[in-house]
Motif scaffolding. Sequence first.
Motif, PDB file in Angstrom:
ATOM      1  N   TYR A  40     -31.799  -0.618  97.925  1.00  0.00           N
ATOM      2  CA  TYR A  40     -33.112  -0.085  97.554  1.00  0.00           C
ATOM      3  C   TYR A  40     -33.710  -0.700  96.301  1.00  0.00           C
ATOM      4  O   TYR A  40     -34.042   0.004  95.349  1.00  0.00           O
ATOM      5  CB  TYR A  40     -33.022   1.435  97.423  1.00  0.00           C
ATOM      6  N   ALA A  42     -37.197  -3.062  95.261  1.00  0.00           N
ATOM      7  CA  ALA A  42     -38.573  -2.869  95.736  1.00  0.00           C
ATOM      8  C   ALA A  42     -38.722  -3.323  97.187  1.00  0.00           C
ATOM      9  O   ALA A  42     -39.346  -2.637  98.010  1.00  0.00           O
ATOM     10  CB  ALA A  42     -39.543  -3.622  94.832  1.00  0.00           C
ATOM     11  N   SER A  45     -36.860  -0.870  99.531  1.00  0.00           N
ATOM     12  CA  SER A  45     -37.582   0.396  99.661  1.00  0.00           C
ATOM     13  C   SER A  45     -38.769   0.248 100.613  1.00  0.00           C
ATOM     14  O   SER A  45     -39.039   1.134 101.435  1.00  0.00           O
ATOM     15  CB  SER A  45     -38.049   0.882  98.294  1.00  0.00           C
ATOM     16  N   GLU A  49     -39.313   2.177 104.222  1.00  0.00           N
ATOM     17  CA  GLU A  49     -40.528   2.896 104.602  1.00  0.00           C
ATOM     18  C   GLU A  49     -41.013   2.449 105.973  1.00  0.00           C
ATOM     19  O   GLU A  49     -41.481   3.266 106.772  1.00  0.00           O
ATOM     20  CB  GLU A  49     -41.617   2.687 103.550  1.00  0.00           C
ATOM     21  N   GLY A  89     -37.157   9.938  95.533  1.00  0.00           N
ATOM     22  CA  GLY A  89     -38.086   8.887  95.914  1.00  0.00           C
ATOM     23  C   GLY A  89     -39.512   9.277  95.562  1.00  0.00           C
ATOM     24  O   GLY A  89     -39.813   9.685  94.446  1.00  0.00           O
ATOM     25  N   SER A  90     -40.387   9.209  96.550  1.00  0.00           N
ATOM     26  CA  SER A  90     -41.799   9.531  96.302  1.00  0.00           C
ATOM     27  C   SER A  90     -42.103  11.023  96.377  1.00  0.00           C
ATOM     28  O   SER A  90     -43.219  11.446  96.087  1.00  0.00           O
ATOM     29  CB  SER A  90     -42.679   8.796  97.321  1.00  0.00           C
ATOM     30  N   ASP A 114     -33.827  10.913  90.779  1.00  0.00           N
ATOM     31  CA  ASP A 114     -33.711   9.696  91.574  1.00  0.00           C
ATOM     32  C   ASP A 114     -33.168   8.589  90.684  1.00  0.00           C
ATOM     33  O   ASP A 114     -33.370   8.599  89.465  1.00  0.00           O
ATOM     34  CB  ASP A 114     -35.066   9.292  92.158  1.00  0.00           C
ATOM     35  N   SER A 116     -34.075   5.455  90.866  1.00  0.00           N
ATOM     36  CA  SER A 116     -35.125   4.475  90.598  1.00  0.00           C
ATOM     37  C   SER A 116     -36.125   5.034  89.592  1.00  0.00           C
ATOM     38  O   SER A 116     -36.910   5.928  89.910  1.00  0.00           O
ATOM     39  CB  SER A 116     -35.852   4.084  91.882  1.00  0.00           C
ATOM     40  N   SER A 118     -38.776   3.603  88.234  1.00  0.00           N
ATOM     41  CA  SER A 118     -40.180   3.297  88.526  1.00  0.00           C
ATOM     42  C   SER A 118     -40.728   4.214  89.607  1.00  0.00           C
ATOM     43  O   SER A 118     -41.849   4.744  89.487  1.00  0.00           O
ATOM     44  CB  SER A 118     -40.322   1.833  88.946  1.00  0.00           C
ATOM     45  N   ALA A 119     -39.959   4.416  90.683  1.00  0.00           N
ATOM     46  CA  ALA A 119     -40.408   5.303  91.760  1.00  0.00           C
ATOM     47  C   ALA A 119     -40.538   6.734  91.268  1.00  0.00           C
ATOM     48  O   ALA A 119     -41.494   7.446  91.611  1.00  0.00           O
ATOM     49  CB  ALA A 119     -39.440   5.239  92.937  1.00  0.00           C
TER      50      ALA A 119
END
Length: 323
Positions: A40, A42, A45, A49, A89-90, A114, A116, A118-119
């Motif tokens: 995972y 960028a 990920s 998706e 995640g998001s 999470d 990540s 940045s996410a």
Amino acid sequence: MSEPELLVRFTEEDAARALRTDAREGLTDSPKWLSPKWFYDATGSDLFERITTLPEYYQTRAEQQILQRRALEIAEVTGAATLVELGSGSSEKTRLLLDALRKTDTLERFVPLDVSGSALRAAVESIALDYPELRVRGVVDDFTSGLSALDAGAGRLVAFLGGTIGNLLPAERAGFFAAVRAALRPGEWLLLGTDLVKDPGRLVRAYDDEQGVTAEFNRNVLRVLNRELGADFAPERFGHVALWNAEQEWIEMRLRADRPMHVRLPELGLGVDFAEGEEIRTEISAKFRHDRVRDELAVAGFELRHWWLDDGEDFALSLAAAQ
């Protein structure tokens, strides 16, 4: 609106150190393996998706259907004041829970966790904007080790969605459930998403789609090692393999070398030989039955209270109370 917080407990240096450890252990083991967490970046990920929208991959749609139908019931049963989401995640699916808990007017805090940063930062900012009444505190950490960072707020509901629990080996699952239980008080809740045992052919197709998106996702872990560890894998020389392990009731994803090769990983001072046809296991995805979920939760100190299925009975959401 209160300003959202972001607590970073797993830094880029921590991630680099963990990758070096996993790569060394996995590639020198027999048989070879790599952890699925390294899919995972960028690119990975984005590929995942795409996978969630493929016709063969039913899990995301099935879980979404259950949440659309049951989110309000979950909110009413739990009366949660704090929603914790692991591996968030998001946080898109979690908005169904947030909306339901907003209707019951019990929720005060949202704590997404999470690995990540940045996410998670993007998710925290988006949630804080759309739910200004909530206190939002993101935690950057690995969900298997970050439970100690969970706030001791009252009335917590921990959500672990997407079937990600299936990526853990049985002993790892047991440790994870025990850690969640240790972080909760009696009467607090765990909401768990699990993919179910079904026709093996259908399961294999979900991990080996016609468009080859999952194959690229699988090979992406080699590109991560090339970039982060200076490795010289030739990803195109590794074939994607998805197979059903009937004894363990899980899908295995592997990468199979199509010729003998020697791979260098300068950052590790390591060279790895592959025979033609030799494989690296990159992921397991365990599939579940009701009794297994109930029993594994019970060993950890949870009582399974609710078990909800989608129309096709492909996927389950379970709600369990800490005892």
